[in-house]
Every structure is written in structure tokens, then in C-alpha cells.
Design a protein around this motif. Structure first.
Motif, PDB file in Angstrom:
ATOM      1  N   GLY A 141     -10.173  76.595 -54.859  1.00 50.25           N
ATOM      2  CA  GLY A 141     -10.341  76.555 -56.315  1.00 50.25           C
ATOM      3  C   GLY A 141     -10.512  77.940 -56.911  1.00 50.25           C
ATOM      4  N   THR A 142     -11.177  78.834 -56.167  1.00 47.92           N
ATOM      5  CA  THR A 142     -11.340  80.206 -56.642  1.00 47.92           C
ATOM      6  C   THR A 142     -10.003  80.917 -56.747  1.00 47.92           C
ATOM      7  OG1 THR A 142     -13.559  80.350 -55.674  1.00 47.92           O
ATOM      8  CG2 THR A 142     -12.428  82.420 -56.146  1.00 47.92           C
ATOM      9  N   VAL A 143      -9.148  80.729 -55.743  1.00 46.69           N
ATOM     10  CA  VAL A 143      -7.812  81.330 -55.788  1.00 46.69           C
ATOM     11  C   VAL A 143      -7.040  80.800 -56.992  1.00 46.69           C
ATOM     12  CG1 VAL A 143      -5.622  81.574 -54.571  1.00 46.69           C
ATOM     13  CG2 VAL A 143      -7.758  81.678 -53.299  1.00 46.69           C
ATOM     14  N   TRP A 144      -7.135  79.498 -57.223  1.00 43.51           N
ATOM     15  CA  TRP A 144      -6.434  78.904 -58.360  1.00 43.51           C
ATOM     16  C   TRP A 144      -6.972  79.455 -59.679  1.00 43.51           C
ATOM     17  CZ3 TRP A 144      -2.100  76.251 -57.840  1.00 43.51           C
ATOM     18  CH2 TRP A 144      -1.597  75.571 -58.945  1.00 43.51           C
ATOM     19  N   GLY A 145      -8.284  79.618 -59.763  1.00 40.99           N
ATOM     20  CA  GLY A 145      -8.877  80.189 -60.973  1.00 40.99           C
ATOM     21  C   GLY A 145      -8.441  81.619 -61.212  1.00 40.99           C
ATOM     22  N   LEU A 146      -8.286  82.398 -60.148  1.00 39.73           N
ATOM     23  CA  LEU A 146      -7.818  83.775 -60.289  1.00 39.73           C
ATOM     24  C   LEU A 146      -6.370  83.806 -60.791  1.00 39.73           C
ATOM     25  CD1 LEU A 146      -9.367  85.340 -57.062  1.00 39.73           C
ATOM     26  CD2 LEU A 146     -10.021  85.844 -59.422  1.00 39.73           C
ATOM     27  N   LEU A 147      -5.552  82.854 -60.341  1.00 38.99           N
ATOM     28  CA  LEU A 147      -4.185  82.771 -60.856  1.00 38.99           C
ATOM     29  C   LEU A 147      -4.188  82.459 -62.350  1.00 38.99           C
ATOM     30  CD1 LEU A 147      -2.299  80.834 -58.018  1.00 38.99           C
ATOM     31  CD2 LEU A 147      -2.146  83.266 -58.560  1.00 38.99           C
ATOM     32  N   ILE A 148      -5.083  81.583 -62.765  1.00 41.30           N
ATOM     33  CA  ILE A 148      -5.194  81.263 -64.189  1.00 41.30           C
ATOM     34  C   ILE A 148      -5.616  82.496 -64.982  1.00 41.30           C
ATOM     35  CG2 ILE A 148      -6.521  79.938 -65.884  1.00 41.30           C
ATOM     36  CD1 ILE A 148      -6.537  77.615 -63.911  1.00 41.30           C
ATOM     37  N   LEU A 149      -6.584  83.242 -64.450  1.00 39.04           N
ATOM     38  CA  LEU A 149      -7.036  84.460 -65.124  1.00 39.04           C
ATOM     39  C   LEU A 149      -5.897  85.462 -65.271  1.00 39.04           C
ATOM     40  CD1 LEU A 149      -9.283  86.230 -66.298  1.00 39.04           C
ATOM     41  CD2 LEU A 149      -9.880  86.904 -63.962  1.00 39.04           C
ATOM     42  N   GLN A 184      -5.353  94.561 -68.671  1.00 45.40           N
ATOM     43  CA  GLN A 184      -4.290  94.473 -67.678  1.00 45.40           C
ATOM     44  C   GLN A 184      -4.821  94.728 -66.273  1.00 45.40           C
ATOM     45  OE1 GLN A 184      -1.528  97.321 -69.316  1.00 45.40           O
ATOM     46  NE2 GLN A 184      -0.359  95.742 -70.395  1.00 45.40           N
ATOM     47  N   LEU A 185      -5.812  95.612 -66.153  1.00 44.92           N
ATOM     48  CA  LEU A 185      -6.423  95.861 -64.850  1.00 44.92           C
ATOM     49  C   LEU A 185      -7.124  94.614 -64.338  1.00 44.92           C
ATOM     50  CD1 LEU A 185      -7.190  97.884 -62.599  1.00 44.92           C
ATOM     51  CD2 LEU A 185      -9.218  98.463 -63.957  1.00 44.92           C
ATOM     52  N   VAL A 186      -7.813  93.907 -65.236  1.00 44.51           N
ATOM     53  CA  VAL A 186      -8.517  92.685 -64.838  1.00 44.51           C
ATOM     54  C   VAL A 186      -7.517  91.599 -64.438  1.00 44.51           C
ATOM     55  CG1 VAL A 186      -9.996  90.811 -65.664  1.00 44.51           C
ATOM     56  CG2 VAL A 186     -10.550  93.185 -66.230  1.00 44.51           C
ATOM     57  N   THR A 187      -6.484  91.400 -65.251  1.00 47.54           N
ATOM     58  CA  THR A 187      -5.523  90.329 -64.966  1.00 47.54           C
ATOM     59  C   THR A 187      -4.721  90.622 -63.700  1.00 47.54           C
ATOM     60  OG1 THR A 187      -3.952  91.372 -66.489  1.00 47.54           O
ATOM     61  CG2 THR A 187      -5.341  89.622 -67.370  1.00 47.54           C
ATOM     62  N   MET A 188      -4.245  91.862 -63.559  1.00 51.61           N
ATOM     63  CA  MET A 188      -3.478  92.193 -62.363  1.00 51.61           C
ATOM     64  C   MET A 188      -4.374  92.230 -61.135  1.00 51.61           C
ATOM     65  SD  MET A 188      -0.408  92.584 -61.529  1.00 51.61           S
ATOM     66  CE  MET A 188       0.376  92.876 -59.946  1.00 51.61           C
ATOM     67  N   GLY A 189      -5.606  92.713 -61.306  1.00 52.08           N
ATOM     68  CA  GLY A 189      -6.543  92.711 -60.182  1.00 52.08           C
ATOM     69  C   GLY A 189      -6.869  91.308 -59.702  1.00 52.08           C
ATOM     70  N   SER A 190      -6.924  90.351 -60.644  1.00 51.59           N
ATOM     71  CA  SER A 190      -7.192  88.963 -60.252  1.00 51.59           C
ATOM     72  C   SER A 190      -6.049  88.408 -59.420  1.00 51.59           C
ATOM     73  CB  SER A 190      -7.413  88.107 -61.492  1.00 51.59           C
ATOM     74  OG  SER A 190      -6.224  88.014 -62.265  1.00 51.59           O
ATOM     75  N   LEU A 191      -4.808  88.812 -59.735  1.00 53.32           N
ATOM     76  CA  LEU A 191      -3.658  88.331 -58.969  1.00 53.32           C
ATOM     77  C   LEU A 191      -3.661  88.910 -57.557  1.00 53.32           C
ATOM     78  CD1 LEU A 191      -1.008  86.797 -58.745  1.00 53.32           C
ATOM     79  CD2 LEU A 191       0.146  88.748 -59.803  1.00 53.32           C
ATOM     80  N   VAL A 192      -3.937  90.206 -57.446  1.00 53.13           N
ATOM     81  CA  VAL A 192      -3.997  90.827 -56.122  1.00 53.13           C
ATOM     82  C   VAL A 192      -5.123  90.204 -55.298  1.00 53.13           C
ATOM     83  CG1 VAL A 192      -4.412  92.986 -54.889  1.00 53.13           C
ATOM     84  CG2 VAL A 192      -3.003  92.984 -56.958  1.00 53.13           C
ATOM     85  N   PHE A 247       8.066  96.084 -62.169  1.00 55.07           N
ATOM     86  CA  PHE A 247       6.648  95.745 -62.034  1.00 55.07           C
ATOM     87  C   PHE A 247       6.433  94.252 -62.266  1.00 55.07           C
ATOM     88  CE2 PHE A 247       2.467  95.052 -63.970  1.00 55.07           C
ATOM     89  CZ  PHE A 247       1.642  95.553 -62.976  1.00 55.07           C
ATOM     90  N   ARG A 248       7.124  93.696 -63.257  1.00 59.61           N
ATOM     91  CA  ARG A 248       6.991  92.256 -63.505  1.00 59.61           C
ATOM     92  C   ARG A 248       7.558  91.440 -62.345  1.00 59.61           C
ATOM     93  NH1 ARG A 248       8.371  94.405 -68.629  1.00 59.61           N
ATOM     94  NH2 ARG A 248       6.680  94.110 -70.156  1.00 59.61           N
ATOM     95  N   CYS A 249       8.595  91.963 -61.685  1.00 61.26           N
ATOM     96  CA  CYS A 249       9.115  91.290 -60.487  1.00 61.26           C
ATOM     97  C   CYS A 249       8.081  91.312 -59.373  1.00 61.26           C
ATOM     98  CB  CYS A 249      10.408  91.956 -60.024  1.00 61.26           C
ATOM     99  SG  CYS A 249      11.832  91.639 -61.084  1.00 61.26           S
ATOM    100  N   PHE A 250       7.389  92.436 -59.222  1.00 62.57           N
ATOM    101  CA  PHE A 250       6.330  92.527 -58.212  1.00 62.57           C
ATOM    102  C   PHE A 250       5.221  91.531 -58.521  1.00 62.57           C
ATOM    103  CE2 PHE A 250       2.202  94.512 -57.079  1.00 62.57           C
ATOM    104  CZ  PHE A 250       2.320  94.446 -55.690  1.00 62.57           C
ATOM    105  N   ARG A 251       4.865  91.419 -59.801  1.00 57.76           N
ATOM    106  CA  ARG A 251       3.835  90.450 -60.195  1.00 57.76           C
ATOM    107  C   ARG A 251       4.296  89.024 -59.896  1.00 57.76           C
ATOM    108  NH1 ARG A 251       3.084  88.074 -65.661  1.00 57.76           N
ATOM    109  NH2 ARG A 251       1.012  87.119 -65.727  1.00 57.76           N
TER     110      ARG A 251
END
Length: 425
Positions: free
Chosen positions: A29-37, A57-65, A111-115
Motif C-alpha cells: 500500500g505504501t508503494v501504491w501511495g507513493l505512485l499516487i503522490l 517536482q523533487l518530492v513527486t519524482m523522489g516518491s517515484l524513485v 526525462f518523461r520517458c524515464f519517468r
């Protein structure tokens, strides 16, 4: 005793059942929440406390990583479950890389492709635990938390939350969110919560805590797409349960006549809310969207741009938002992208129709129909976005739960069992 291990261990050639190690539900669920963030974005109204876009952008991209790293930790052996949605998303990623490699949209396209690659990769890693309603609650809780920040902003600074720049519509004053985003999140969790109540997977008190505030926020956003998506999606989802659920039949029986009466009695107020103070001409061209769409379709394109698009961008054309998923995909990923996303939607819809009636199927039908309706006036189906997460949740609901895999015990020396022991067994 056929399913139990006999004393003394298994004999030669025996096969036992090993249950696949389940990841802690909280971590999935935490992983899923990070994807939502990650999909909340960085554009929106001015917040009470100014937040630099680079920080957002740092917060959103950091959540994905972080989500990808945590998913990789949960699934280090890369055991995944193949499916149409993930396979088509992977093909969409490949075509996006091909279109973005020409750099017509700048280095931001790569960069968007990497994301998108991290986003799709995380979904692949989580696919091992797809099946059932496991991801529905994290989906509701995370978006309800996001709506909680919107409510806090409204309570602390009503002027910032209902700015004149957006025509008095509700925006995010704590985290920059636009009215369509808030309306989408509210509509999705309302629909899923209603279905959980019908399926007796949650109590009414908990459901009201989610539904009532979300309805208020949805009304304050004046988002027509989200409202229509909620109503039509719920009608289709509840209709799929009518034959098997008495609660769904009762709700359907009472809701239809009550909705008809309410539409007649409050027709004037509903029309005022629906028009949002716009003229009929502005309403007919969808608040200026049609002009952008016409200009996009009339723009000259090479054969390569028609087939593969110009690369992943910010879903705009001529500096104006496209606000249509299919035209945004055509602009950025070409006809190939449209074919892949259309196939994805059709496959999910076909699988949902072929499944026997169940709560999981009803939730999937709601999500698929909502995304299909929203795709007309909102962009996002071709890139990492909440809409792809909704469709991924629908795919997980339609997936059969993972079964325990038979494990053959390695061949070893067979011990001689005395005849008296065989008689006892």
C-alpha cells in the motif's frame, strides 16, 4: 493427510505446496501511495505557503524513485505476472522513446520517458500481488488524504482555496491542485466507497466519513466531467451487481426514481451549477477546448510525426492545454500511441464484461468507464498519471489471485519405512 507433511519429512518424488511469501500489506500500500503522490503534478493555483516548483517536482519524482526501490526490495527475484495492460504499457513506453529520441519536444521528453519507465516498472513489480481488493483501500486512503489537504486549505484560507482566477472553483491551497484534479479524486473515491458498502466490505459509518466530505468538495469544484463520470460509472457498476446483490437492486430501484424527481425539482439550480456562469457559446466549445483541438488537428505533420508523434511533452499545444487524452496522445505518441491505448481500454472492458458478477468486477467497471468518460476533456492516458493508476487498479481487480505454486522436493535418499508404520498411516 494428503495435504500435510508426514512425520519424518517428504519421501522421494513427493510434491508439497509452498505458499508464496506475501509482502506486508502495508508496504504494498505504501508503494501504491507513493505512485499516487508522483502523479499529483506540480501545476496548479497559488498555495498559502509558496512552494517552489523545483521542490514540488523533487518530492513527486523522489516518491517515484522511492516507490520503484521499495517495490524492488519487496520483489528482488523479479517475479511478475504478465497481463494485457502491462504489456501494452510497455509497448507504449517503447513507442514513446522512439518518438522522443528526435528531441522535437526537447530533452524534457527523454526525462518523461524515464519517468514513465519507472512508473511502468513499478507496476510490473507490484503485479505479483494483484488480485482481489487489496489495492482498493490504499487507493481510497491516499486520495482521501489528498482531499484532506484541500479541506485544510479551504478552512485556513477560503480566499486562496476559492480564487477568482478559477471562477470561484475549489483549488488546492496547501498543495497546488486544479479543480479538475480535486473533482477526479473525489469522484473516484466516492464511487469505490459506495461499491464497498454494497459489497459489505466496509461499514456505513466509515463510508459516510469518506463520502460526505468528498461530495462537498466535488460540488465546490464545479467539475462537470468528474460528476458525469461518477454518475455514469456508478450506474454501470451497480447495474452489473443487480442480478447477484439484493443491496444493489434496492439501491438501483430507489435511486432512479429519486434522481428523476430531483432533476425536475432542482432543474434550475442544476443548470446554474452545470453552466458555471458561462455563456452558451463558451459552453458549446467546451470552455475554449475546441479551438485548441481544431488548431492541433489542422497543424501540418510529417509522416513520422503522424505515426509516432513529437515525443512526450506537457500535454499542451501552442502554449494551451490540450485537455483531451486522445488528441494529446496523437500529438505526442502518434497513431501508434492511440492504437495501443485504445487496445488497452478495449481489452480491460472486454475482460470486465466476460467476468462473472462480483464486487471486484463492479469496481473495475466503474474505473474503466470513468476513465473513458474523462478522456474526452482530460489528458493523461498516455503518460504516468492518475488515470493510468485507475486503469492499473482495474486490471488488478480483474486479475485472478495468485495461487500457491507446487514445489517439487529435491530428490534425496529414500528412507525405508517399517511395515508397521505403513499400517498405522
Amino acid at each position: 493427510m494428503g495435504g500435510e507433511l508426514r512425520r519424518g519429512g517428504p519421501t522421494e518424488g513427493s510434491v508439497t505446496t509452498e505458499t508464496r511469501p506475501a509482502a506486508p500489506p502495508g508496504l504494498v500500500g505504501t508503494v501504491w501511495g507513493l505512485l499516487i503522490l508522483n502523479t499529483l503534478g506540480s501545476a496548479g493555483a497559488k498555495t498559502i505557503v509558496p512552494l517552489p516548483r523545483s521542490l514540488i517536482q523533487l518530492v513527486t519524482m523522489g516518491s517515484l524513485v522511492t516507490a520503484f526501490a521499495l517495490a524492488l526490495t519487496l520483489n528482488p527475484r523479479l517475479r511478475v505476472r504478465s497481463g494485457a495492460l502491462l504489456s501494452l504499457l510497455t509497448l507504449l513506453l517503447v513507442s514513446s522513446v522512439i518518438s522522443s529520441a528526435h528531441l522535437e519536444a526537447g530533452f524534457g521528453a527523454l526525462f518523461r520517458c524515464f519517468r514513465l519507465a519507472l512508473f511502468v516498472g513499478t507496476l510490473w513489480l507490484l503485479s505479483r500481488w494483484w488480485g482481489g481488493l487489496a489495492l482498493v483501500r490504499p487507493h481510497i486512503r491516499m486520495y482521501f488524504a489528498v482531499l484532506g489537504s484541500v479541506a485544510v486549505g479551504l478552512a485556513v484560507s477560503p480566499g486562496a482555496a476559492l480564487p477568482g482566477l478559477y471562477g470561484g472553483r475549489l483549488v488546492g491551497a496547501v498543495w497546488p491542485l486544479t479543480p479538475p484534479q480535486i473533482g477526479q479524486y473525489a469522484a473516484v473515491i466516492i464511487g469505490l466507497t459506495v461499491l464497498l458498502v454494497l459489497g459489505r466490505r466496509t461499514d456505513r459509518t466509515s463510508a459516510l466519513v469518506v463520502i460526505v466530505p468528498s461530495l462537498v468538495l466535488l460540488a465546490l469544484t464545479h467539475t462537470r466531467t468528474a460528476t458525469l463520470g461518477l454518475l455514469i460509472g456508478l450506474a454501470l457498476a451497480i447495474g452489473s451487481l443487480v442480478l447477484t446483490s439484493p443491496a444493489a437492486r434496492r439501491l438501483f430501484t430507489w435511486t432512479v426514481p429519486c434522481a428523476a424527481v430531483a432533476a425536475v425539482v432542482f432543474s434550475s439550480a442544476l443548470q446554474t451549477w452545470f453552466l458555471r456562469g458561462q455563456s452558451k457559446e463558451n459552453f458549446s466549445n467546451l470552455t475554449g477546448r475546441a479551438k485548441v483541438w481544431d488548431a492541433l488537428l489542422a497543424a501540418p505533420r510529417t509522416t513520422g510525426e503522424q505515426v509516432f508523434g513529437v515525443g512526450l511533452g506537457d500535454k499542451s499545444f501552442g502554449g494551451l492545454p490540450i485537455d483531451n487524452s486522445w488528441l494529446a496522445i496523437y500529438n505526442e505518441q502518434g497513431l501508434v500511441g492511440i492504437a495501443l491505448v485504445a487496445a488497452l481500454m478495449l481489452v480491460l472492458a472486454g475482460v470486465a464484461l466476460l467476468r462473472p458478477p462480483s464486487l471486484e468486477r463492479a469496481c473495475a467497471i466503474f474505473l474503466i468507464s470513468y476513465c473513458a468518460i474523462a478522456s474526452y476533456t482530460e489528458a493523461g492516458l498516455g503518460d504516468a498519471s492518475p488515470y493510468l493508476l485507475h486503469l492499473a487498479l482495474a486490471a488488478s481487480l480483474l486479475a485472478a489471485p495468485a495461487e500457491a505454486a507446487p514445489l517439487a522436493v529435491p530428490r534425496g535418499p529414500r528412507r525405508r519405512v517399517p511395515r508397521w508404520a505403513e499400517d498405522v498411516r
